[in-house]
Design an enzyme around this catalytic site. Structure first.
Site, PDB file in Angstrom:
ATOM      1  N   ASP A  50       5.643   2.380  -5.845  1.00  0.00           N
ATOM      2  CA  ASP A  50       5.005   1.150  -5.699  1.00  0.00           C
ATOM      3  C   ASP A  50       5.959   0.335  -4.655  1.00  0.00           C
ATOM      4  O   ASP A  50       6.307  -0.853  -4.666  1.00  0.00           O
ATOM      5  CB  ASP A  50       5.116   0.159  -6.894  1.00  0.00           C
ATOM      6  CG  ASP A  50       4.704   1.042  -7.972  1.00  0.00           C
ATOM      7  OD1 ASP A  50       3.824   1.642  -7.910  1.00  0.00           O
ATOM      8  OD2 ASP A  50       5.266   0.770  -9.236  1.00  0.00           O
ATOM      9  N   GLU A  98      -5.639  -2.317  -9.903  1.00  0.00           N
ATOM     10  CA  GLU A  98      -4.149  -2.861  -9.948  1.00  0.00           C
ATOM     11  C   GLU A  98      -3.778  -2.838  -8.516  1.00  0.00           C
ATOM     12  O   GLU A  98      -4.495  -2.388  -7.788  1.00  0.00           O
ATOM     13  CB  GLU A  98      -3.275  -1.920 -10.830  1.00  0.00           C
ATOM     14  CG  GLU A  98      -3.063  -0.513 -10.484  1.00  0.00           C
ATOM     15  CD  GLU A  98      -2.688   0.285 -11.354  1.00  0.00           C
ATOM     16  OE1 GLU A  98      -2.013  -0.128 -12.520  1.00  0.00           O
ATOM     17  OE2 GLU A  98      -2.303   1.457 -11.043  1.00  0.00           O
TER      18      GLU A  98
END
Ligand code: FUB
Length: 342
Positions: A31, A237
């Site tokens: 991420d 997401e």
């Protein structure tokens, strides 16, 4: 006309991403949120680890306990690990699972926005503050009031700062409607509008929402909101927002179809019109990214699970240059799992 555009995408498809850390380092970071502060590139990833927790649809196996920050003077050059900047044990309201984060600078202070479950196993967005981009960051005693779900990212636009967030399944977004928790919240039926990421302007002190979070609506080619059953295009997401040529690019993961996509709007709130793929699926279930301009070039930071042998909870950061066509569209990149771009 459309044929020609598709052909040029195919000719230009890139697959030259490189890992930021040695592939045999045994260090796993995911991420990656890339930001430029003081002419230097900083990367704020999630710190994956082998927790021994079985993989499930709620992502319990992503049981991260701290964050590191990395920096680079040059994208082609070496990367420096500045060590731990925030630890779950030093976060007063912590339950478990430090997921995706992002950092914003205002008036010489640095604000780390992070996803974390509280002691009741509910995700919220926390804030921690530092005097330097490399931390250490000190967590506020409580999460942002009214915050929920995961994956914050912050856009500075003039004097204003906007926070985007949200994530389905383990990210708990389906449990909320109109910013209120539901008794038994589930995703809408396939023919209903998809659940949206959220956006709110931040307060002057950067510690609160200055307004009720609004829906980040993504429209299809007929100007209709994407449907919940449109798994190849709907938001799942990993929100990211960047500006290119005065347009607002909202990019995100489609989750269970594993694509990175983008939609373009005229202001930070949208609506945004779906434009296409940024990257095809990578090895590993999740796909997550950031987009940043550094020294006159644009870059896509992301992750895959190749160095860990495909373990989806042990991910490795990658970077590749991003190319825009004259019409503002992004040349899609091969993620590595399925390299067909259409
Ligand atoms: O790293 C944990 C979670 O996996 C992130 O918050 C999601 O975006 C997915 O990448």
């Amino acid at each position: 006309m459309e044929e020609k555009k598709t052909d040029s995408w195919k000719q230009n498809v890139s697959n030259t991403a490189r890992y930021l850390l040695p592939e045999d380092s045994g260090i796993y970071m995911a991420d990656p949120s890339a930001k430029v502060f003081n002419d230097k590139l900083y990367i704020y990833p999630s710190h994956d680890r082998e927790s021994g927790i079985a993989e499930n649809d709620n992502g319990d196996h992503f049981d991260m306990k701290d964050y590191h920050v990395f920096s680079m003077e040059d994208v082609e050059g070496t990367i420096e690990d500045h060590g731990v900047i925030l630890d779950v044990d030093h976060t007063p309201w912590a339950g478990r699972q430090l997921w995706d984060s992002d950092v914003a600078e205002k008036d010489g202070k640095y604000y780390l926005y992070f996803s974390l479950k509280d002691k009741n196993d509910i995700f919220h967005i926390g804030v921690a503050i530092a005097d330097k981009p490399e931390g250490p960051f000190v967590a506020q005693p409580a999460p942002i009031k009214g915050s929920y779900s995961i994956d914050p990212c912050v856009l500075k636009d003039g004097d204003a700062y906007y926070i985007y967030f949200g994530g389905l399944w383990g990210g708990q977004l389906q449990r909320y409607r109109n910013n209120k928790a539901q008794e038994n919240g589930v995703e809408p039926e396939n023919d209903q509008p998809a659940l949206c990421a959220k956006v709110a302007r931040l307060s002057d002190n950067m510690l609160e929402f200055a307004e009720e979070p609004r829906d980040v609506v993504i429209l299809d080619e007929k100007a209709c909101p994407l449907k919940a059953g449109d798994h190849n295009r709907r938001f799942f997401e990993a929100s990211w927002m960047h500006k290119y040529n005065d347009k607002y690019y909202f990019s995100y993961s489609t989750g269970d179809t594993h694509c990175l996509c983008y939609a373009i709007g005229d202001n930070p709130y949208g609506p945004f019109t779906y434009k296409g793929l940024i990257m095809t699926p990578v090895v590993g279930w999740t796909t997550h990214h950031s987009i940043v301009e550094f020294k006159g070039k644009w870059y896509l930071f992301h992750h895959d699970s190749v160095p860990s042998g495909g373990k989806t909870w042990l991910r490795s950061m990658k970077v590749t240059e991003l190319t825009y066509l004259p019409d503002g569209s992004i040349v899609p990149i091969k993620g590595g799992l399925n390299d067909t771009v259409s």
